[in-house]
Write an enzyme that holds these catalytic residues in place. Structure first.
Site, PDB file in Angstrom:
ATOM      1  N   GLU A 184      10.178 -34.447 -27.131  1.00 41.43           N
ATOM      2  CA  GLU A 184      11.267 -34.155 -25.869  1.00 41.43           C
ATOM      3  C   GLU A 184      11.512 -35.725 -25.456  1.00 41.43           C
ATOM      4  O   GLU A 184      10.251 -36.121 -25.229  1.00 41.43           O
ATOM      5  CB  GLU A 184      11.397 -33.159 -25.039  1.00 41.43           C
ATOM      6  CG  GLU A 184      11.283 -31.730 -25.637  1.00 41.43           C
ATOM      7  CD  GLU A 184      11.684 -30.744 -24.826  1.00 41.43           C
ATOM      8  OE1 GLU A 184      12.573 -29.942 -24.812  1.00 41.43           O
ATOM      9  OE2 GLU A 184      10.516 -30.636 -23.918  1.00 41.43           O
ATOM     10  N   ASP A 227       1.994 -35.796 -16.802  1.00 42.58           N
ATOM     11  CA  ASP A 227       2.545 -34.990 -15.568  1.00 42.58           C
ATOM     12  C   ASP A 227       1.278 -34.224 -15.158  1.00 42.58           C
ATOM     13  O   ASP A 227       0.139 -34.268 -15.455  1.00 42.58           O
ATOM     14  CB  ASP A 227       3.662 -34.058 -16.298  1.00 42.58           C
ATOM     15  CG  ASP A 227       2.874 -32.886 -17.247  1.00 42.58           C
ATOM     16  OD1 ASP A 227       1.955 -33.227 -17.705  1.00 42.58           O
ATOM     17  OD2 ASP A 227       3.828 -31.819 -17.262  1.00 42.58           O
ATOM     18  N   SER A 253       2.535 -27.273 -13.993  1.00 44.22           N
ATOM     19  CA  SER A 253       2.894 -28.439 -14.535  1.00 44.22           C
ATOM     20  C   SER A 253       3.323 -29.638 -13.634  1.00 44.22           C
ATOM     21  O   SER A 253       2.866 -29.771 -12.693  1.00 44.22           O
ATOM     22  CB  SER A 253       4.033 -28.109 -15.590  1.00 44.22           C
ATOM     23  OG  SER A 253       4.176 -29.287 -16.460  1.00 44.22           O
ATOM     24  N   PRO A 264      23.040 -24.305 -19.797  1.00 44.54           N
ATOM     25  CA  PRO A 264      22.530 -23.819 -18.609  1.00 44.54           C
ATOM     26  C   PRO A 264      21.039 -24.137 -18.809  1.00 44.54           C
ATOM     27  O   PRO A 264      20.252 -23.941 -19.787  1.00 44.54           O
ATOM     28  CB  PRO A 264      22.827 -22.328 -18.740  1.00 44.54           C
ATOM     29  CG  PRO A 264      23.047 -22.183 -20.218  1.00 44.54           C
ATOM     30  CD  PRO A 264      23.447 -23.492 -20.939  1.00 44.54           C
ATOM     31  N   THR A 281      15.083 -23.326 -16.535  1.00 34.64           N
ATOM     32  CA  THR A 281      13.952 -23.330 -15.528  1.00 34.64           C
ATOM     33  C   THR A 281      14.550 -23.309 -14.068  1.00 34.64           C
ATOM     34  O   THR A 281      13.813 -23.374 -13.039  1.00 34.64           O
ATOM     35  CB  THR A 281      13.157 -24.654 -15.610  1.00 34.64           C
ATOM     36  OG1 THR A 281      13.773 -25.748 -15.440  1.00 34.64           O
ATOM     37  CG2 THR A 281      12.403 -24.656 -16.860  1.00 34.64           C
TER      38      THR A 281
HETATM   39  C1  16G Z   1      10.205 -26.653 -19.687  1.00 38.06           C
HETATM   40  C2  16G Z   1       9.931 -27.041 -21.029  1.00 38.06           C
HETATM   41  C3  16G Z   1      10.502 -28.351 -21.683  1.00 38.06           C
HETATM   42  C4  16G Z   1      11.977 -28.440 -21.191  1.00 38.06           C
HETATM   43  C5  16G Z   1      12.023 -28.016 -20.112  1.00 38.06           C
HETATM   44  C6  16G Z   1      13.718 -27.945 -19.743  1.00 38.06           C
HETATM   45  C7  16G Z   1       7.953 -26.395 -22.326  1.00 38.06           C
HETATM   46  C8  16G Z   1       6.197 -26.746 -22.340  1.00 38.06           C
HETATM   47  N1  16G Z   1       8.388 -27.185 -21.195  1.00 38.06           N
HETATM   48  O1  16G Z   1       9.507 -27.507 -18.787  1.00 38.06           O
HETATM   49  O2  16G Z   1      10.002 -28.513 -22.793  1.00 38.06           O
HETATM   50  O3  16G Z   1      12.144 -29.769 -21.547  1.00 38.06           O
HETATM   51  O4  16G Z   1      11.599 -26.618 -19.707  1.00 38.06           O
HETATM   52  O5  16G Z   1      14.088 -27.406 -18.438  1.00 38.06           O
HETATM   53  O6  16G Z   1       8.443 -26.085 -23.283  1.00 38.06           O
HETATM   54  P1  16G Z   1      15.696 -26.930 -18.367  1.00 38.06           P
HETATM   55  O7  16G Z   1      15.880 -25.940 -19.204  1.00 38.06           O
HETATM   56  O8  16G Z   1      15.572 -26.686 -16.751  1.00 38.06           O
HETATM   57  O9  16G Z   1      16.323 -28.234 -18.446  1.00 38.06           O
HETATM   58 MG    MG Z   2       3.281 -29.984 -18.082  1.00 40.74          MG
END
Ligand code: 16G
Ligand code: MG
Length: 551
Positions: free
Chosen positions: A377, A283, A71, A506, A509
């Site tokens: 989102e 993206d 992504s 938390p 990702t």
């Molecule tokens: C991922 C998710 C996105 C979310 C992001 C939050 C999918 C396809 N992608 O990229 O929806 O906004 O994580 O990231 O589900 P974070 O937990 O690091 O804030």
């Molecule tokens: Mg993407």
């Protein structure tokens, strides 16, 4: 299947897996949206996801998708997402299996595989079919080959779609498993379905000038740019695309793309933008989109997922009224949705708003609860889901010869809008065409759209702590349950400011805690975000230097 051939199959897996060895000790998690890390760590993961997709296919007796992409991550990274039969993301239970299989050391791979087969009671004699796609990263070719190897070592059939956007692969999987009801499972079929619906919708917009048809698109130097080029002729100049960051020179996601534009709140590099021009950014795998323009004072205006949800839900609600259809429409957001958007939707538009945890799958599930569920989102990932019953009512009304002209027009617009929307997952190309059609039909400029409501100034920060799991949240991540005292501290900080709101969670990702704050002015949003960061740092085991103030 006889025991002998089953044993032969496992022998094949065992042999082939040696060509995709797991580096000892490496552990990875199937995160919010699949595995994602530096491409050099992923070969064994891909092979194993090929195995898992084959099992999932046998279990569901359907085609499963595997998309190789990271992504919006940097070009050096890669990742993989699994797609379930109806084109939705794989279920949570199987995310767990994915992690289990990914982390098995080489000598226990077969054991873990058999464990899943047993737990899920999978009939190994069932045939399997897996669709595979990849983005434009240099590492994607060999990694998708590893997926194909995994599938074939378990005797599954594959269809390699090669370079496709993530939402295109979701669409193919859904088309296949619905036996063509959703469309034909080819890239050309996708272009045809969407462009036909788009052309039908824009017929309802009279006298559009070339200026109004013009749209600047930042392709993030990724797959979305490639696919827009392919699709352009299908749109017959009803949309005049000026494509930049098309991958011919720049690096994927580098200083461009939806994530860059949203986070930096500025235009991407490599795009020449005149005052007031309508622009959008995809993206890296084209499942997210944001719009923007620059005003005569040089001020940058971002139209994010909240603005998109508002535009689309307002349009749909108006059509439902005109068509005389009593269908329940709701908007699904996360805690990151700007407070102004929620207020506008609830108070002015009288649309139901529901809030879920971050992550597309949560929004998608919540949206399935309504006749029409619009979910986005703030970062620009989203789509609209129409229940089967709602689609049926709309189709029946289209055929009804008794309806008057106004109702007929509205219901036909609804029908074409359904065809234009990729209901399997957020899709930058489909979302872009929906937005362009809505603006055209309503005769709105990007400035008119922006003026529907004014965003509250906001700020997002990250805090590094020794273990981010000490933060547990509730109420769709809007309140912290632990550590003790943190929510009280946030509550009393929020009280100091006008129109203020703040929450912490938390990240799913990254190894950080995210802080969000909004308030009446940018200065206040910045101060609040900083003060809440300090509270996190002090109460949740911050590491390194104390968070510094902005000003
Ligand atoms: C991922 C998710 C996105 C979310 C992001 C939050 C999918 C396809 N992608 O990229 O929806 O906004 O994580 O990231 O589900 P974070 O937990 O690091 O804030
Ligand atoms: Mg993407």
């Amino acid at each position: 299947m006889c025991l002998f051939s089953e044993m032969a199959q496992f022998e094949e897996v065992s042999q082939k897996s040696k060509l995709h060895p797991k580096p000892e000790g490496l552990t990875l998690q199937y995160g919010t949206a699949g595995f994602r890390t530096h491409a050099k760590h992923l070969d064994h993961i891909m092979f194993r996801m090929g195995l898992l997709a084959t099992l999932r296919s046998k279990k569901t007796k359907s085609t499963i998708g595997v998309m190789v992409t990271a992504s919006h991550n940097p070009e050096e990274d890669n990742g993989v997402k699994l797609i379930d039969p109806m084109g939705e993301m794989v279920t949570a239970m199987w995310e767990g299996y994915a992690t289990q299989l990914a982390n098995a050391e080489q000598d226990s791979l077969l054991k873990e595989l058999k464990d899943i087969i047993e737990k899920e009671d999978i009939d190994m004699s069932q045939t399997a079919s897996v669709y595979v796609g990849k983005d434009t990263r240099p590492s994607s070719a060999s990694l998708s080959q590893a997926v194909l190897d995994g599938v074939s070592s378990l005797g599954g059939k594959t269809h390699d779609y090669g370079l496709v956007t993530t939402p295109q692969l979701h669409y193919m999987v859904c088309c296949c498993n619905t036996h063509g009801c959703y469309g034909s499972p080819t890239v050309e079929g996708y272009y045809q379905k969407l462009s036909q619906a788009f052309l039908q919708l824009t017929q309802n917009a009279s006298n559009r000038t070339d200026d109004q048809k013009r749209l600047l698109v930042d392709g993030a130097n990724g797959i979305g740019a490639l696919k827009m080029r392919e699709m352009e002729p299908f749109l017959r100049s009803e949309l005049q695309l000026v494509l930049s960051n098309d991958g011919s020179s720049g690096k994927l996601n580098h200083m461009c793309g939806a994530d860059y534009v949203k986070v930096q709140q500025k235009a991407p590099q490599g795009m020449n933008i005149a005052v007031g021009e309508r622009c959008c950014s995809f993206d890296g795998d084209a499942d997210r989109i944001v719009y923007y323009y620059t005003d005569s004072k040089g001020c940058f205006h971002l139209l994010d997922g909240d603005k998109i949800a508002t535009l689309i839900s307002t349009y749909l609600k108006e059509l439902l009224t005109q068509a005389g259809l009593n269908l329940q429409i709701a908007v699904v957001q996360t805690a990151y949705a700007n407070g102004s958007s929620t207020r506008y939707l609830e108070d002015v538009m009288k649309v139901a708003v529901c809030c879920t945890k971050t992550g597309v799958k949560h929004l998608h599930h919540a949206a399935q609860e309504y006749d029409i569920g619009v979910y986005f989102e703030a970062n620009g990932h989203g789509t609209v889901l129409f229940s089967k019953a709602a689609q049926k009512q709309i189709q029946e009304l289209v055929k009804d010869s008794d309806t008057n002209d106004e109702r007929k027009r509205a219901v036909k617009l609804l029908e074409s809008t359904i065809n234009l929307i990729n209901q399997t997952v957020g899709d930058a190309i489909s979302d872009m065409l929906v937005i362009e059609a809505v603006l055209a039909i309503r005769g709105m400029s990007v400035q008119d759209w922006d003026a529907i409501y004014t965003d509250l100034p906001n700020r997002q920060l990250k805090v590094t702590v020794s273990d981010r799991r000490v933060i547990d949240t509730t109420d769709a991540e809007r309140r912290a349950v632990t550590p003790e005292g943190l929510q009280d501290a946030i509550d009393s900080l929020v009280k100091k400011y006008k129109s203020a709101r703040s929450f912490v969670r938390p990240s799913g990702t990254e190894d950080v805690v995210r802080v969000y704050a909004e308030a009446d002015t940018q200065e206040n949003a910045d101060s609040l975000a900083h003060e809440v960061s300090l509270a996190v740092y002090r109460l949740a085991g911050g590491v390194g230097d104390e968070p510094k103030s902005f000003h």
